[in-house]
Design a protein around this motif. Sequence first.
Motif, short mmCIF file in Angstrom:
data_model
loop_
_atom_site.label_atom_id
_atom_site.label_comp_id
_atom_site.label_asym_id
_atom_site.label_seq_id
_atom_site.Cartn_x
_atom_site.Cartn_y
_atom_site.Cartn_z
N ASP A 241 0.83 -1.21 0.00
CA ASP A 241 0.00 0.00 0.00
C ASP A 241 0.87 1.26 0.00
OD1 ASP A 241 -2.30 -1.49 0.00
OD2 ASP A 241 -2.61 -1.39 2.16
N ASP A 242 1.94 1.25 0.80
CA ASP A 242 2.84 2.40 0.85
C ASP A 242 3.53 2.62 -0.49
OD1 ASP A 242 2.15 2.76 3.47
OD2 ASP A 242 3.96 1.82 4.30
N ASN A 243 3.98 1.52 -1.10
CA ASN A 243 4.68 1.62 -2.38
C ASN A 243 3.76 2.09 -3.49
OD1 ASN A 243 7.04 0.75 -1.22
ND2 ASN A 243 6.79 -1.39 -1.84
N LEU A 244 2.50 1.64 -3.43
CA LEU A 244 1.57 1.95 -4.51
C LEU A 244 0.89 3.30 -4.36
CD1 LEU A 244 -0.16 -1.50 -5.08
CD2 LEU A 244 1.36 -0.32 -6.66
N SER A 245 0.84 3.83 -3.13
CA SER A 245 0.08 5.06 -2.91
C SER A 245 0.63 6.22 -3.73
CB SER A 245 0.08 5.42 -1.42
OG SER A 245 1.40 5.64 -0.95
N GLN A 246 1.95 6.39 -3.73
CA GLN A 246 2.56 7.48 -4.49
C GLN A 246 2.40 7.25 -5.99
OE1 GLN A 246 3.71 10.27 -3.07
NE2 GLN A 246 3.10 9.36 -1.11
N ILE A 247 2.50 6.00 -6.40
CA ILE A 247 2.34 5.68 -7.82
C ILE A 247 0.91 5.99 -8.26
CG2 ILE A 247 2.41 3.83 -9.55
CD1 ILE A 247 4.55 2.49 -7.84
N ARG A 248 -0.07 5.62 -7.42
CA ARG A 248 -1.47 5.88 -7.73
C ARG A 248 -1.71 7.38 -7.89
NH1 ARG A 248 -2.88 2.16 -3.42
NH2 ARG A 248 -3.42 0.11 -4.26
N ILE A 249 -1.17 8.16 -6.95
CA ILE A 249 -1.37 9.61 -7.00
C ILE A 249 -0.79 10.18 -8.29
CG2 ILE A 249 -0.68 11.80 -5.93
CD1 ILE A 249 -0.76 10.33 -3.22
N PHE A 250 0.42 9.76 -8.63
CA PHE A 250 1.09 10.27 -9.83
C PHE A 250 0.31 9.90 -11.09
CE2 PHE A 250 4.19 9.47 -13.29
CZ PHE A 250 4.63 10.78 -13.47
N MET A 251 -0.10 8.64 -11.19
CA MET A 251 -0.82 8.19 -12.38
C MET A 251 -2.21 8.80 -12.46
SD MET A 251 0.35 4.26 -13.07
CE MET A 251 2.02 3.93 -13.64
N ASN A 252 -2.85 8.99 -11.32
CA ASN A 252 -4.17 9.64 -11.33
C ASN A 252 -4.06 11.10 -11.76
OD1 ASN A 252 -5.59 7.37 -10.53
ND2 ASN A 252 -5.42 7.83 -8.35
N MET A 253 -2.97 11.76 -11.39
CA MET A 253 -2.74 13.12 -11.85
C MET A 253 -2.57 13.17 -13.36
SD MET A 253 -0.17 14.64 -8.91
CE MET A 253 0.17 16.09 -9.89
N ILE A 254 -1.82 12.21 -13.89
CA ILE A 254 -1.65 12.14 -15.34
C ILE A 254 -2.99 11.91 -16.03
CG2 ILE A 254 -0.63 10.78 -17.22
CD1 ILE A 254 1.74 10.22 -15.43
N SER A 255 -3.76 10.96 -15.51
CA SER A 255 -5.06 10.65 -16.11
C SER A 255 -5.99 11.85 -16.07
CB SER A 255 -5.70 9.46 -15.38
OG SER A 255 -4.92 8.30 -15.51
N THR A 256 -6.00 12.57 -14.93
CA THR A 256 -6.87 13.74 -14.80
C THR A 256 -6.47 14.83 -15.79
OG1 THR A 256 -7.18 13.28 -12.44
CG2 THR A 256 -7.68 15.51 -13.19
N PHE A 257 -5.19 15.05 -15.95
CA PHE A 257 -4.71 16.07 -16.89
C PHE A 257 -5.11 15.70 -18.33
CE2 PHE A 257 -1.36 17.56 -19.81
CZ PHE A 257 -1.47 18.93 -19.60
N ILE A 258 -4.91 14.44 -18.69
CA ILE A 258 -5.28 13.99 -20.04
C ILE A 258 -6.78 14.13 -20.25
CG2 ILE A 258 -5.34 12.01 -21.60
CD1 ILE A 258 -2.83 10.98 -20.11
N PHE A 259 -7.56 13.77 -19.23
CA PHE A 259 -9.01 13.87 -19.31
C PHE A 259 -9.45 15.31 -19.55
CE2 PHE A 259 -12.94 14.80 -16.97
CZ PHE A 259 -13.83 13.96 -17.62
N LEU A 260 -8.90 16.24 -18.78
CA LEU A 260 -9.29 17.64 -18.91
C LEU A 260 -8.91 18.21 -20.28
CD1 LEU A 260 -8.32 19.01 -15.37
CD2 LEU A 260 -10.62 18.56 -16.26
N VAL A 261 -7.74 17.84 -20.76
CA VAL A 261 -7.32 18.30 -22.09
C VAL A 261 -8.28 17.80 -23.15
CG1 VAL A 261 -5.53 18.08 -23.87
CG2 VAL A 261 -4.88 18.57 -21.51
N SER A 262 -8.68 16.54 -23.05
CA SER A 262 -9.60 15.96 -24.03
C SER A 262 -10.96 16.66 -23.99
CB SER A 262 -9.78 14.47 -23.78
OG SER A 262 -8.56 13.80 -23.89
N VAL A 263 -11.47 16.91 -22.78
CA VAL A 263 -12.75 17.60 -22.65
C VAL A 263 -12.68 18.98 -23.28
CG1 VAL A 263 -14.34 18.67 -20.99
CG2 VAL A 263 -13.52 16.35 -20.60
N ILE A 264 -11.59 19.70 -23.03
CA ILE A 264 -11.43 21.06 -23.58
C ILE A 264 -11.35 21.03 -25.10
CG2 ILE A 264 -9.86 23.03 -23.70
CD1 ILE A 264 -9.19 22.45 -20.73
N ILE A 265 -10.59 20.06 -25.64
CA ILE A 265 -10.46 19.96 -27.10
C ILE A 265 -11.81 19.74 -27.75
CG2 ILE A 265 -9.58 18.50 -28.97
CD1 ILE A 265 -7.05 18.07 -27.32
N ILE A 266 -12.57 18.75 -27.24
CA ILE A 266 -13.87 18.45 -27.85
C ILE A 266 -14.84 19.61 -27.63
CG2 ILE A 266 -15.82 16.87 -27.84
CD1 ILE A 266 -13.94 14.67 -27.09
#
Length: 379
Positions: A241-266
């Motif tokens: 859980d400790d090892n994955l928590s930081q990875i989850r946060i980082f990857m969720n940030m990437i996913s959120t950024f990509i999601f927002l960019v896609s919404v704005i483009i469309i």
Amino acid sequence: MLDIAFKDFKAKKGRTAMCIIGVMVCVLLIGTVNLVLYEMESGLKGDLGTVNGQLYFEKNGTSFPPYASIIPQTLGDEVLTRAEVDQAKSTEALFAPVQTGESAQYTMIVGVTPGKEQAFLENATVNGKSSLVGEGDNAVIVGSEAAKKYNATVGGTITVQGNQYKVVGIMKQVGSGWPLTIDNSLVMPLSHAQAVMDMSGLISTVIITPSGSIDGAETSLQDAYPSYTIYSQKDTQKTLDDNLSQIRIFMNMISTFIFLVSVIIIMIVMMMSVKEKTKEIGTMRAIGTSKMKIMALIIYESLILSLVGGIVGIILMSPTYSMLGLLMGAKEVNFLSFNIPGAIVLQVLVIVFVIGTFSGLIPAYLATRISPIDALRYE
């Protein structure tokens, strides 16, 4: 309304293609990121399973796999004689990573006492022999991933860091995600592992099967050896859980950024579409088309574009993930055979639906605000 939307797609092919590509890239990136996280979690949870019902006696500050732990074998001998330990089912073990060829990948040498292999193998299914007893010092039981790396076959030989080993058994794959320690292991006699790793008289851990309650054994051993760690399944879960928590946060940030960019483009593309269709929308309003139908038209267009882009992205997800594996050093990659977990597909479809809906809301609202009189004057 749908027929009007499809006619608009045909008339504005460039804009349609841009939207589809935008969603496709979004889905591909978010899906691949989530797939990497899913596989990583699956692999690490698989490693958690290898500690099930057992205790690992090791140096403080280490975890699983305990290759960073170095303790005297005499101490391991002492631990094995304690009443809390089922000596027949427990073993001293040496964990040592070795590099695979010229790649950055590693295989884990696991030295155990012959006849006590099950302390590490647990319930893993083995093709060939699951015991090293009577097979000689150079006998090994090979994990599924290690077998692929070294092209191992039961009864054949492999060469690892200049040493030849006779393969007496090959384990079937244990993990469903990224390769586990057990899938990447070479299990050999402890004395031979100590010799080839130049660690005579040293071990990494004692794999303990308690003779009674696991909690009672953990407490008793920890009280007896406060300078060492008694590592249990609960500790493994915390480590994961400790090892994955930081990875989850980082990857969720990437996913959120990509999601927002896609919404704005469309959203921008759909607003351009509304502007281009100002006169058409005004005509529709003038002949009695309701605001709700105008709004539905724009949202339909957004959803259809998102769905098409999402489907293309899902189709390309498997070869993209396989390409990622190739770049990370995988030797055998089939670009069409990887099965995407249903949870990931469902997650991506939800993301596509949300993108299509939210990116169409503002343009749809703006379309309902168009005045029929002003629209008919629009050039």
